[in-house]
Design a protein around this motif. Structure first.
Motif, mmCIF file in Angstrom:
data_model
loop_
_atom_site.group_PDB
_atom_site.id
_atom_site.type_symbol
_atom_site.label_atom_id
_atom_site.label_comp_id
_atom_site.label_asym_id
_atom_site.label_seq_id
_atom_site.Cartn_x
_atom_site.Cartn_y
_atom_site.Cartn_z
ATOM 1 N N ARG A 1 28.663 54.529 39.762
ATOM 2 C CA ARG A 1 29.548 53.998 38.802
ATOM 3 C C ARG A 1 30.760 54.307 38.765
ATOM 4 N NH1 ARG A 1 27.272 53.407 33.661
ATOM 5 N NH2 ARG A 1 25.673 52.574 34.667
ATOM 6 N N GLU A 2 30.930 55.634 38.479
ATOM 7 C CA GLU A 2 32.295 56.350 38.300
ATOM 8 C C GLU A 2 33.022 56.342 39.707
ATOM 9 O OE1 GLU A 2 31.992 60.374 37.068
ATOM 10 O OE2 GLU A 2 30.901 60.999 39.088
ATOM 11 N N VAL A 3 32.509 56.340 40.780
ATOM 12 C CA VAL A 3 33.016 56.408 42.164
ATOM 13 C C VAL A 3 33.756 54.957 42.399
ATOM 14 C CG1 VAL A 3 32.671 56.499 44.583
ATOM 15 C CG2 VAL A 3 31.892 58.365 43.196
ATOM 16 N N ILE A 4 32.785 54.023 42.104
ATOM 17 C CA ILE A 4 33.281 52.552 42.188
ATOM 18 C C ILE A 4 34.351 52.158 41.435
ATOM 19 C CG2 ILE A 4 32.538 50.209 42.241
ATOM 20 C CD1 ILE A 4 31.388 51.680 44.621
ATOM 21 N N ASN A 5 34.190 52.729 40.134
ATOM 22 C CA ASN A 5 35.418 52.486 39.206
ATOM 23 C C ASN A 5 36.749 53.011 39.846
ATOM 24 O OD1 ASN A 5 34.425 51.064 37.090
ATOM 25 N ND2 ASN A 5 33.272 52.868 36.158
ATOM 26 N N LEU A 6 36.787 54.222 40.269
ATOM 27 C CA LEU A 6 37.812 54.604 40.840
ATOM 28 C C LEU A 6 38.442 54.005 42.029
ATOM 29 C CD1 LEU A 6 37.300 58.647 40.388
ATOM 30 C CD2 LEU A 6 38.981 57.303 39.173
ATOM 31 N N LEU A 7 37.539 53.625 42.913
ATOM 32 C CA LEU A 7 37.856 53.136 44.255
ATOM 33 C C LEU A 7 38.313 51.716 43.906
ATOM 34 C CD1 LEU A 7 34.859 54.185 46.571
ATOM 35 C CD2 LEU A 7 37.430 55.013 46.326
ATOM 36 N N TYR A 8 37.488 50.801 43.037
ATOM 37 C CA TYR A 8 37.940 49.271 43.178
ATOM 38 C C TYR A 8 38.795 49.078 41.761
ATOM 39 C CZ TYR A 8 34.722 48.784 47.030
ATOM 40 O OH TYR A 8 34.312 48.622 48.126
ATOM 41 N N PHE A 9 38.566 49.863 40.996
ATOM 42 C CA PHE A 9 39.319 49.188 39.565
ATOM 43 C C PHE A 9 40.726 50.322 39.425
ATOM 44 C CE2 PHE A 9 34.810 47.981 38.682
ATOM 45 C CZ PHE A 9 35.508 46.429 38.434
ATOM 46 N N GLY A 10 40.544 51.600 39.757
ATOM 47 C CA GLY A 10 41.594 52.511 39.647
ATOM 48 C C GLY A 10 42.391 52.526 40.871
ATOM 49 N N GLN B 1 40.151 63.480 42.219
ATOM 50 C CA GLN B 1 40.024 63.456 40.821
ATOM 51 C C GLN B 1 38.554 63.698 40.158
ATOM 52 O OE1 GLN B 1 40.994 59.722 39.110
ATOM 53 N NE2 GLN B 1 43.036 59.696 40.227
ATOM 54 N N LEU B 2 37.472 63.655 41.053
ATOM 55 C CA LEU B 2 36.233 63.972 40.381
ATOM 56 C C LEU B 2 35.667 65.135 40.724
ATOM 57 C CD1 LEU B 2 34.341 60.628 41.322
ATOM 58 C CD2 LEU B 2 34.874 61.601 39.371
ATOM 59 N N GLY B 3 36.384 66.081 41.731
ATOM 60 C CA GLY B 3 36.405 67.436 42.030
ATOM 61 C C GLY B 3 35.006 67.612 42.770
ATOM 62 N N ILE B 4 34.846 66.599 43.670
ATOM 63 C CA ILE B 4 33.641 66.580 44.584
ATOM 64 C C ILE B 4 34.068 66.587 45.874
ATOM 65 C CG2 ILE B 4 31.786 65.772 42.877
ATOM 66 C CD1 ILE B 4 32.208 63.109 44.127
ATOM 67 N N PRO B 5 33.100 66.756 46.935
ATOM 68 C CA PRO B 5 33.731 66.704 48.383
ATOM 69 C C PRO B 5 33.708 65.306 48.624
ATOM 70 C CG PRO B 5 31.631 68.186 48.051
ATOM 71 C CD PRO B 5 31.980 67.423 46.794
ATOM 72 N N LEU B 6 34.620 64.985 49.637
ATOM 73 C CA LEU B 6 34.873 63.546 50.427
ATOM 74 C C LEU B 6 33.688 63.120 50.749
ATOM 75 C CD1 LEU B 6 36.930 61.285 51.057
ATOM 76 C CD2 LEU B 6 37.202 62.537 53.361
ATOM 77 N N ALA B 7 32.769 63.917 51.349
ATOM 78 C CA ALA B 7 31.554 63.333 51.891
ATOM 79 C C ALA B 7 30.372 62.698 50.709
ATOM 80 C CB ALA B 7 30.786 64.301 52.661
ATOM 81 N N THR B 8 30.647 63.298 49.563
ATOM 82 C CA THR B 8 29.866 62.979 48.367
ATOM 83 C C THR B 8 30.250 61.576 47.728
ATOM 84 O OG1 THR B 8 29.488 65.228 47.946
ATOM 85 C CG2 THR B 8 29.019 63.736 46.185
ATOM 86 N N CYS C 1 42.162 53.955 43.889
ATOM 87 C CA CYS C 1 42.201 55.240 44.303
ATOM 88 C C CYS C 1 41.505 54.987 45.922
ATOM 89 C CB CYS C 1 41.324 56.167 43.770
ATOM 90 S SG CYS C 1 41.900 56.663 42.270
ATOM 91 N N THR C 2 42.113 55.889 46.717
ATOM 92 C CA THR C 2 41.360 56.111 48.035
ATOM 93 C C THR C 2 40.255 56.853 47.841
ATOM 94 O OG1 THR C 2 42.730 57.894 48.741
ATOM 95 C CG2 THR C 2 43.664 55.834 49.198
ATOM 96 N N GLN C 3 39.471 57.177 48.845
ATOM 97 C CA GLN C 3 38.310 57.997 48.830
ATOM 98 C C GLN C 3 38.791 59.250 48.486
ATOM 99 O OE1 GLN C 3 36.171 56.719 52.253
ATOM 100 N NE2 GLN C 3 34.754 55.481 51.119
ATOM 101 N N VAL C 4 39.818 59.729 49.290
ATOM 102 C CA VAL C 4 40.271 61.238 49.226
ATOM 103 C C VAL C 4 40.708 61.362 47.938
ATOM 104 C CG1 VAL C 4 42.100 62.638 49.858
ATOM 105 C CG2 VAL C 4 40.760 61.372 51.521
ATOM 106 N N GLU C 5 41.319 60.579 47.165
ATOM 107 C CA GLU C 5 41.895 60.553 45.815
ATOM 108 C C GLU C 5 40.854 60.788 44.784
ATOM 109 O OE1 GLU C 5 46.196 58.318 46.315
ATOM 110 O OE2 GLU C 5 44.529 57.367 45.752
ATOM 111 N N ALA C 6 39.809 59.864 45.127
ATOM 112 C CA ALA C 6 38.636 59.956 44.129
ATOM 113 C C ALA C 6 38.122 61.229 44.275
ATOM 114 C CB ALA C 6 37.514 58.788 44.309
ATOM 115 N N ALA C 7 37.932 61.840 45.334
ATOM 116 C CA ALA C 7 37.138 63.150 45.679
ATOM 117 C C ALA C 7 37.960 64.181 44.787
ATOM 118 C CB ALA C 7 37.083 63.386 46.994
#
Length: 189
Positions: free
Chosen positions: A146-155, A165-172, A157-163
């Motif tokens: 949910r937090e990834v989808i919130n950042l990608l669709y509502f925030g 902000q969350l401090g996790i790898p892009l692959a995750t 963010c690109t996948q790189v930006e979401a990674a």
């Protein structure tokens, strides 16, 4: 030795002219195909247009029909009718087949974007996922998805930006987004 060449079909009259044209077609003389087109194309196009009511389609059918005439001229039987009558039958059959084809049905059932209201409808100023109830669907996701989808669709963010902000790898991020979309796709049916 004196050789006599038969007269050119253009200089013959009526049935002799048609018989000479047929003989040339059977002999695969390409000039005869040109004469056939020049002599009959306009009348055949008129016949085809009565069936299909679309000039572009009618012209395509005419070309296909003349190719069919060229390839099957050996099956023409002069005792059963005139060449034009036989070609008209070939054209009508091609036109009917075209009208019955699934491709024609699909094309006639759909309108071009040029003629629909889509062109005159103003584009939405921004996409609002709330309109499709996406927030409610997110309740079916695991918290990390949910937090990834919130950042990608509502925030936004690109996948790189979401990674980042969350401090996790892009692959995750990609894995969680893909898993979330799989869950959400079950609710789209």
């Amino acid at each position: 030795m004196l050789t006599i060449t038969p007269p050119h079909p253009v200089f013959l009259a009526g049935e002799d002219r048609e018989a000479a044209l047929i003989a040339q077609l059977i002999a695969r003389d390409e000039r005869a195909l040109r004469m056939l087109y020049d002599r009959y194309a306009n009348n055949l196009l008129t016949v085809i247009l009565r069936v299909v009511h679309d000039k572009a389609l009618a012209q395509d059918i005419l070309q296909e029909s003349l190719l069919k005439v060229w390839l099957s001229i050996a099956s023409y039987d002069a005792s059963r009718g005139r060449l034009f009558t036989w070609m008209m039958r070939v054209c009508c059959n091609q036109a009917i087949d075209a009208m019955r084809s699934p491709r024609h049905r699909f094309n006639s059932a759909t309108q071009s974007l040029d003629v629909t209201e889509v062109q005159r409808t103003p584009a939405a100023t921004s996409f609002n996922p709330e309109h499709i109830g996406l927030r409610e669907l997110l309740l079916h996701l695991k918290p990390r998805q949910r937090e990834v989808i919130n950042l990608l669709y509502f925030g936004g963010c690109t996948q790189v930006e979401a990674a980042e902000q969350l401090g996790i790898p892009l692959a995750t991020v990609k894995t969680r987004a893909r898993a979330a979309l799989l869950v959400l796709s079950r609710f789209s049916n």
